[in-house]
Design a protein around this motif. Structure first.
Motif, PDB file in Angstrom:
ATOM      1  N   SER A   9       0.735  -0.833  -0.329  1.00 19.72           N
ATOM      2  CA  SER A   9      -0.049   0.055   0.158  1.00 19.72           C
ATOM      3  C   SER A   9       1.246   1.125   0.374  1.00 19.72           C
ATOM      4  CB  SER A   9      -0.651  -0.200   1.083  1.00 19.72           C
ATOM      5  OG  SER A   9      -1.851   1.449   1.037  1.00 19.72           O
ATOM      6  N   THR A  10       0.509   2.098  -0.430  1.00 26.36           N
ATOM      7  CA  THR A  10       1.204   4.022  -0.378  1.00 26.36           C
ATOM      8  C   THR A  10       0.484   4.249   0.695  1.00 26.36           C
ATOM      9  OG1 THR A  10      -0.303   4.493  -2.029  1.00 26.36           O
ATOM     10  CG2 THR A  10       1.173   3.416  -2.933  1.00 26.36           C
ATOM     11  N   LEU A  11      -0.367   3.813   1.464  1.00 23.73           N
ATOM     12  CA  LEU A  11      -1.308   5.223   2.492  1.00 23.73           C
ATOM     13  C   LEU A  11      -0.770   4.838   3.232  1.00 23.73           C
ATOM     14  CD1 LEU A  11      -4.682   3.443   2.074  1.00 23.73           C
ATOM     15  CD2 LEU A  11      -4.261   5.003   0.409  1.00 23.73           C
ATOM     16  N   GLN A  12      -1.388   5.840   3.726  1.00 22.04           N
ATOM     17  CA  GLN A  12      -0.222   6.068   5.250  1.00 22.04           C
ATOM     18  C   GLN A  12      -0.261   5.305   6.562  1.00 22.04           C
ATOM     19  OE1 GLN A  12       0.656   9.252   6.211  1.00 22.04           O
ATOM     20  NE2 GLN A  12       0.382   9.078   3.974  1.00 22.04           N
ATOM     21  N   ARG A  13       1.547   4.771   6.906  1.00 25.90           N
ATOM     22  CA  ARG A  13       1.148   3.707   8.290  1.00 25.90           C
ATOM     23  C   ARG A  13       0.040   3.872   9.032  1.00 25.90           C
ATOM     24  NH1 ARG A  13       5.933   0.867   7.382  1.00 25.90           N
ATOM     25  NH2 ARG A  13       8.000   1.681   6.627  1.00 25.90           N
ATOM     26  N   GLU A  14       0.059   4.593   9.361  1.00 21.69           N
ATOM     27  CA  GLU A  14      -1.154   4.495  10.726  1.00 21.69           C
ATOM     28  C   GLU A  14      -2.629   4.657   9.994  1.00 21.69           C
ATOM     29  OE1 GLU A  14      -1.030   9.172   9.742  1.00 21.69           O
ATOM     30  OE2 GLU A  14       0.018   7.193   9.289  1.00 21.69           O
ATOM     31  N   ARG A  35       2.395  -4.027   3.248  1.00 20.44           N
ATOM     32  CA  ARG A  35       3.433  -3.500   2.939  1.00 20.44           C
ATOM     33  C   ARG A  35       3.668  -2.412   2.816  1.00 20.44           C
ATOM     34  NH1 ARG A  35       7.585  -6.930  -0.507  1.00 20.44           N
ATOM     35  NH2 ARG A  35       8.755  -5.600  -0.759  1.00 20.44           N
ATOM     36  N   THR A  36       4.384  -1.174   3.782  1.00 20.94           N
ATOM     37  CA  THR A  36       4.378   0.347   2.847  1.00 20.94           C
ATOM     38  C   THR A  36       5.350   0.592   1.790  1.00 20.94           C
ATOM     39  OG1 THR A  36       3.186   1.243   4.464  1.00 20.94           O
ATOM     40  CG2 THR A  36       3.402   2.596   2.927  1.00 20.94           C
ATOM     41  N   LEU A  37       5.102   1.308   0.349  1.00  9.58           N
ATOM     42  CA  LEU A  37       6.006   1.401  -0.379  1.00  9.58           C
ATOM     43  C   LEU A  37       5.567   3.090  -0.891  1.00  9.58           C
ATOM     44  CD1 LEU A  37       7.113  -1.725  -2.213  1.00  9.58           C
ATOM     45  CD2 LEU A  37       9.225  -0.204  -0.785  1.00  9.58           C
ATOM     46  N   VAL A  58      -1.578  -8.079  -3.899  1.00  9.75           N
ATOM     47  CA  VAL A  58      -2.048  -6.755  -4.106  1.00  9.75           C
ATOM     48  C   VAL A  58      -1.525  -5.361  -4.079  1.00  9.75           C
ATOM     49  CG1 VAL A  58      -4.880  -5.652  -3.510  1.00  9.75           C
ATOM     50  CG2 VAL A  58      -4.540  -8.532  -3.574  1.00  9.75           C
ATOM     51  N   ILE A  59      -2.354  -4.708  -4.842  1.00 10.79           N
ATOM     52  CA  ILE A  59      -1.520  -3.578  -4.132  1.00 10.79           C
ATOM     53  C   ILE A  59      -2.685  -2.443  -4.202  1.00 10.79           C
ATOM     54  CG2 ILE A  59       0.639  -3.838  -6.095  1.00 10.79           C
ATOM     55  CD1 ILE A  59      -0.759  -2.267  -8.256  1.00 10.79           C
ATOM     56  N   TRP A  60      -2.765  -1.360  -2.869  1.00 10.90           N
ATOM     57  CA  TRP A  60      -3.506  -0.641  -2.799  1.00 10.90           C
ATOM     58  C   TRP A  60      -2.962   0.231  -1.776  1.00 10.90           C
ATOM     59  CZ3 TRP A  60      -4.743  -0.286   2.910  1.00 10.90           C
ATOM     60  CH2 TRP A  60      -6.172   0.395   3.592  1.00 10.90           C
ATOM     61  N   GLY A  61      -4.076   1.325  -2.986  1.00 13.89           N
ATOM     62  CA  GLY A  61      -3.829   3.077  -3.253  1.00 13.89           C
ATOM     63  C   GLY A  61      -3.301   3.381  -3.649  1.00 13.89           C
ATOM     64  N   SER A 144       7.013   9.603  -5.083  1.00 11.32           N
ATOM     65  CA  SER A 144       5.841  10.270  -4.202  1.00 11.32           C
ATOM     66  C   SER A 144       4.828  10.372  -5.427  1.00 11.32           C
ATOM     67  CB  SER A 144       6.302  11.772  -3.248  1.00 11.32           C
ATOM     68  OG  SER A 144       4.400  12.081  -2.980  1.00 11.32           O
ATOM     69  N   GLY A 145       3.379   9.418  -4.704  1.00  6.05           N
ATOM     70  CA  GLY A 145       1.755   9.920  -5.694  1.00  6.05           C
ATOM     71  C   GLY A 145       1.567  11.099  -6.033  1.00  6.05           C
ATOM     72  N   VAL A 146       1.902  11.615  -4.684  1.00  4.98           N
ATOM     73  CA  VAL A 146       1.275  13.046  -3.968  1.00  4.98           C
ATOM     74  C   VAL A 146       1.929  14.579  -4.750  1.00  4.98           C
ATOM     75  CG1 VAL A 146       1.122  15.013  -2.649  1.00  4.98           C
ATOM     76  CG2 VAL A 146       0.463  12.618  -1.560  1.00  4.98           C
ATOM     77  N   GLY A 147       3.582  14.614  -5.388  1.00  2.00           N
ATOM     78  CA  GLY A 147       4.039  14.995  -6.126  1.00  2.00           C
ATOM     79  C   GLY A 147       3.689  14.932  -7.459  1.00  2.00           C
ATOM     80  N   MET A 148       3.388  13.793  -7.692  1.00  2.00           N
ATOM     81  CA  MET A 148       3.808  13.590  -9.018  1.00  2.00           C
ATOM     82  C   MET A 148       1.525  13.777  -9.392  1.00  2.00           C
ATOM     83  SD  MET A 148       3.998  11.961 -12.266  1.00  2.00           S
ATOM     84  CE  MET A 148       3.679  11.908 -12.946  1.00  2.00           C
ATOM     85  N   ALA A 149       0.880  13.501  -8.764  1.00  2.00           N
ATOM     86  CA  ALA A 149      -0.387  14.836  -8.447  1.00  2.00           C
ATOM     87  C   ALA A 149      -0.467  16.509  -8.601  1.00  2.00           C
ATOM     88  CB  ALA A 149      -1.559  14.262  -7.397  1.00  2.00           C
ATOM     89  N   LEU A 150       0.582  16.529  -7.643  1.00  4.79           N
ATOM     90  CA  LEU A 150       0.811  18.383  -8.296  1.00  4.79           C
ATOM     91  C   LEU A 150       0.884  18.291  -9.071  1.00  4.79           C
ATOM     92  CD1 LEU A 150       2.757  18.502  -4.678  1.00  4.79           C
ATOM     93  CD2 LEU A 150       1.062  19.495  -5.028  1.00  4.79           C
TER      94      LEU A 150
END
Length: 318
Positions: A9-14, A35-37, A58-61, A144-150
């Motif tokens: 997952s790419t989501l926040q660990r928390e 796992r987080t990446l 599975v990939i999620w997020g 970062s997906g956030v960077g790519m979205a920006l």
């Protein structure tokens, strides 16, 4: 018999633990290894068939553009989960059967330091003023997906020529391009910088936790879909399909809104329970074209590195 399913997952660990617990409570014969990446990291690893991608079911997020890239490379197992009919067309794979289906929708955002007063930026162009020199950070689109979205939001809302000119001017004020999407907002909360480009969840939660930031949502917000997909290499296809079914269910959509605090869910509703989201959020979204972003990803990243790579943060040591 217990099946162990590896989910990256790419989501926040928390946010991963409550989702894991909710899924396992309804599927007691499946145990999730989470796992987080970063979005770019997992996309590149899967495309390159790197060792880090071994054993993933599975990939999620993952972002929609990355999902399209992986789908077109033949890496995703086509499967339309139960509940996908209630997902808006723009938030899922257009093919039938679908290779990926979205659950939550997130947007980019600014984390501005409290106390800026009249200097509080309202538009992206405000960030190019010389007074912000060395006081801004944002995530790198390489990792970062956030960077790519920006970056994608700017390219698609401004047009390429204006967007690259804007990013050239923004680069003059940038202190660092971080490896992940939350760090720039955290830097604002500690007083290290004045403005951190980040995403909705991190902006609103950092304000709630520290009162040190003001979330800002300019027009032309990049956004993306947090989507789920099954890899063709899975050895646990039945369990993976059950995960996909659950991730597209009404129960999961409520979870995306209530527990994961997504701004929108894939059925199209804005999360009215989140403080600090503008009521017209849906109208502020950039016209994202994920097929175009997937087709142009390598070119965009190569151009971005050539122009701005000197300020990229080094990857953390393993």
């Amino acid at each position: 018999m217990l099946t162990r399913l590896t989910v990256v997952s790419t989501l926040q660990r928390e946010n991963m633990r409550p989702f894991k617990e909710a899924f396992e409570a309804e599927n007691p014969d499946i145990r999730l290894t989470m796992r987080t990446l970063g979005n770019g990291t997992v996309t590149d690893a899967l495309m390159a068939q790197a060792e880090v991608a071994d054993g993933i079911d599975v990939i999620w997020g993952l972002s929609a553009a990355s999902m399209i890239l992986l789908r077109d490379a033949g890496l995703l197992l086509p499967y339309t989960p139960s509940g996908a009919e209630r997902v808006e067309v723009r938030f899922k794979d257009a093919r039938v059967p679908a290779a990926w289906v979205g659950g939550g929708i997130w947007t980019t955002a600014l984390c501005a330091a409290t106390g800026l007063g009249d200097r509080l930026p309202a538009a992206w162009s405000d960030l190019t003023h010389p007074s912000w020199r060395g006081r801004i950070a944002m995530p790198s689109p390489v990792s970062s997906g956030v960077g790519m979205a920006l970056v994608g939001g700017w390219l698609l809302s401004m047009g390429e020529e204006r967007a690259w000119a804007f990013m050239d001017a923004l680069h003059e004020n940038m202190v660092v391009y971080t490896q992940e999407g939350s760090k720039a907002c955290r830097m604002v909360s500690t007083g290290a910088i004045d403005i951190g480009l980040s995403f909705d969840y991190r902006a609103t939660h950092t304000k709630a936790q520290t009162k040190a930031v003001v979330p800002v949502f300019p027009d032309g917000l990049g956004w993306d879909v947090s989507a789920a997909a099954i890899l063709t290499t899975t050895k646990n296809a039945d369990a993976a399909r059950r995960f996909a079914d659950w991730s597209a269910s009404d129960r999961a959509r409520r979870f995306y809104a209530d527990a994961l605090d997504f701004s929108m869910v894939a059925s199209g509703e804005v999360n009215r329970e989140l403080p600090d989201l503008p009521p017209d959020l849906a109208k502020r979204l950039a016209p994202m074209d994920f097929t175009w972003l997937a087709a142009n990803r390598e070119r965009i990243i190569a151009t971005w590195i050539k122009r701005y790579g000197t300020k990229m943060e080094a990857p953390a040591a393993e």
